[in-house]
Design an enzyme around this catalytic site. Structure first.
Site, mmCIF file in Angstrom:
data_model
loop_
_atom_site.group_PDB
_atom_site.id
_atom_site.type_symbol
_atom_site.label_atom_id
_atom_site.label_comp_id
_atom_site.label_asym_id
_atom_site.label_seq_id
_atom_site.Cartn_x
_atom_site.Cartn_y
_atom_site.Cartn_z
ATOM 1 N N SER A 46 0.835 -1.207 0.000
ATOM 2 C CA SER A 46 0.000 0.000 0.000
ATOM 3 C C SER A 46 0.867 1.253 0.000
ATOM 4 O O SER A 46 0.507 2.259 -0.615
ATOM 5 C CB SER A 46 -0.952 0.005 1.197
ATOM 6 O OG SER A 46 -0.261 -0.168 2.409
ATOM 7 N N GLU A 47 2.019 1.222 0.703
ATOM 8 C CA GLU A 47 3.021 2.288 0.609
ATOM 9 C C GLU A 47 4.404 1.698 0.847
ATOM 10 O O GLU A 47 4.551 0.655 1.490
ATOM 11 C CB GLU A 47 2.795 3.404 1.647
ATOM 12 C CG GLU A 47 1.586 4.280 1.422
ATOM 13 C CD GLU A 47 0.462 3.969 2.367
ATOM 14 O OE1 GLU A 47 -0.590 4.616 2.281
ATOM 15 O OE2 GLU A 47 0.619 3.049 3.204
ATOM 16 N N ILE A 48 5.420 2.414 0.334
ATOM 17 C CA ILE A 48 6.806 2.161 0.725
ATOM 18 C C ILE A 48 7.450 3.526 0.953
ATOM 19 O O ILE A 48 6.921 4.560 0.521
ATOM 20 C CB ILE A 48 7.592 1.329 -0.307
ATOM 21 C CG1 ILE A 48 7.883 2.142 -1.567
ATOM 22 C CG2 ILE A 48 6.841 0.062 -0.675
ATOM 23 C CD1 ILE A 48 8.834 1.406 -2.516
ATOM 24 N N HIS A 77 1.074 3.999 8.693
ATOM 25 C CA HIS A 77 1.947 2.840 8.863
ATOM 26 C C HIS A 77 3.340 3.048 8.272
ATOM 27 O O HIS A 77 4.328 2.530 8.818
ATOM 28 C CB HIS A 77 1.242 1.564 8.339
ATOM 29 C CG HIS A 77 1.688 1.033 7.030
ATOM 30 N ND1 HIS A 77 1.223 1.524 5.825
ATOM 31 C CD2 HIS A 77 2.541 0.020 6.723
ATOM 32 C CE1 HIS A 77 1.771 0.845 4.842
ATOM 33 N NE2 HIS A 77 2.578 -0.071 5.348
#
Length: 304
Positions: A46-48, A77
């Site tokens: 979903s994200e990095i 997160h």
């Protein structure tokens, strides 16, 4: 060929293969914008995050956050997981790593407190970079279509569906019961329609939640963002923070702290546990802290 090192962690969980996975590139110098976006798409999380030296030496790092399709100015997160990873290092761009880190991000400065248990780093708590912002109300038929639910499954007696943010905007919808939450499914065509009507950036992440009938401070949630190539997110700290801030703003408490627990990712088989504390002063929300544990999963390098 140049390489860049990364660490992956599962965030908002104490166990591997639960929570929300995150890849952290601990020194992203030499990785350009196009490569960052392509790497994010390759991971498919979903994200990095990509960690860079800060612009202001008073801060600890500049952190850039990418979804598979775009860069975002803040997310929960990624900050918790990035702080957890960096806290394992003795130095960060030549400076000792302390228990409080300050990240430069698109939405502002994000302050992070490292969480320790018996001297071992177990997680982190972040302070939302912006005050609670209450945006537009959203029509009941629109959100019901996005979640593939009948309108009767949407609860509107406590608040209408609406946009909220403490650094990143989401659409928030309370559903009638747990059965409705479990039954929800994202309808991508409806999301495109909603984004065209409601948001200038063409995005429409939807956060559905239900309140525990035995404990109003405990919630269970799901988040759909199909327009970001994230059909469902296992844990969404920024949305949890915004929702808790909004719920706290409606409580009669004038001065003090309200604590919330948000469980997410259950339906995906990746249970997540998000802790949110909301400070109130003079009847208004004065600060939002989002906390969680993390577990290291793997380490590696990618060719640039």
């Amino acid at each position: 060929m140049a390489e860049a090192a990364f660490v992956t962690v599962d965030v908002f969980t104490e166990e591997r293969f639960a929570g929300n996975p995150l890849a952290v590139f601990t020194d992203a110098r030499g990785i350009d914008d196009d490569a960052m976006q392509k790497i994010a798409a390759e991971f498919g999380y979903s994200e990095i995050t990509f960690v860079l030296p800060p612009d202001d030496p008073a801060h600890d790092a500049r952190v850039r956050i990418f979804t598979p399709t775009t860069e975002v100015g803040f997310a929960g997160h990624p900050n918790v997981g990035t702080a957890f990873v960096l806290s394992q290092q003795a130095l960060l761009f030549g400076k000792p790593v302390g228990d409080i880190l300050r990240f430069e991000e698109g939405a502002g400065i994000v302050e992070v407190q490292i969480i320790r248990d018996g001297g071992q780093v177990t997680g982190a708590a972040i302070r939302a970079p912006q005050p609670l912002s209450v945006g537009r109300e959203i029509s009941l038929p629109l959100v019901a279509a996005c979640a593939s639910l009948p309108e009767a499954a949407i609860r509107i007696d406590r608040h209408p569906p609406l946009l909220l943010s403490v650094g990143l905007s989401f659409a928030f919808v309370e559903v009638a019961d747990l059965a409705a939450l479990v039954a929800a499914r994202p309808d991508t065509a409806a999301f495109r329609d909603a984004a065209a009507r409601m948001t200038p950036d063409g995005d429409f992440p939807l956060f559905l939640y239900v309140v525990d009938p035995q404990d109003p401070a405990k919630l269970r949630a799901r988040m759909f963002a199909p327009l970001d190539n994230v059909p469902e997110d296992p844990a969404t700290g920024s949305a949890s923070g915004a929702l808790a801030a909004y719920l706290a703003s409606r409580e009669p408490l004038v001065d003090g702290r309200l604590d919330y627990i948000i469980e997410q990712g259950i339906e995906m088989g990746r249970p997540s546990h998000i802790e949110v504390s909301v400070e109130k002063r003079g009847g208004a929300v004065d600060g939002v802290t989002i906390a969680g544990r993390c577990a290291v999963v793997m380490r590696g390098t990618i060719s640039l």
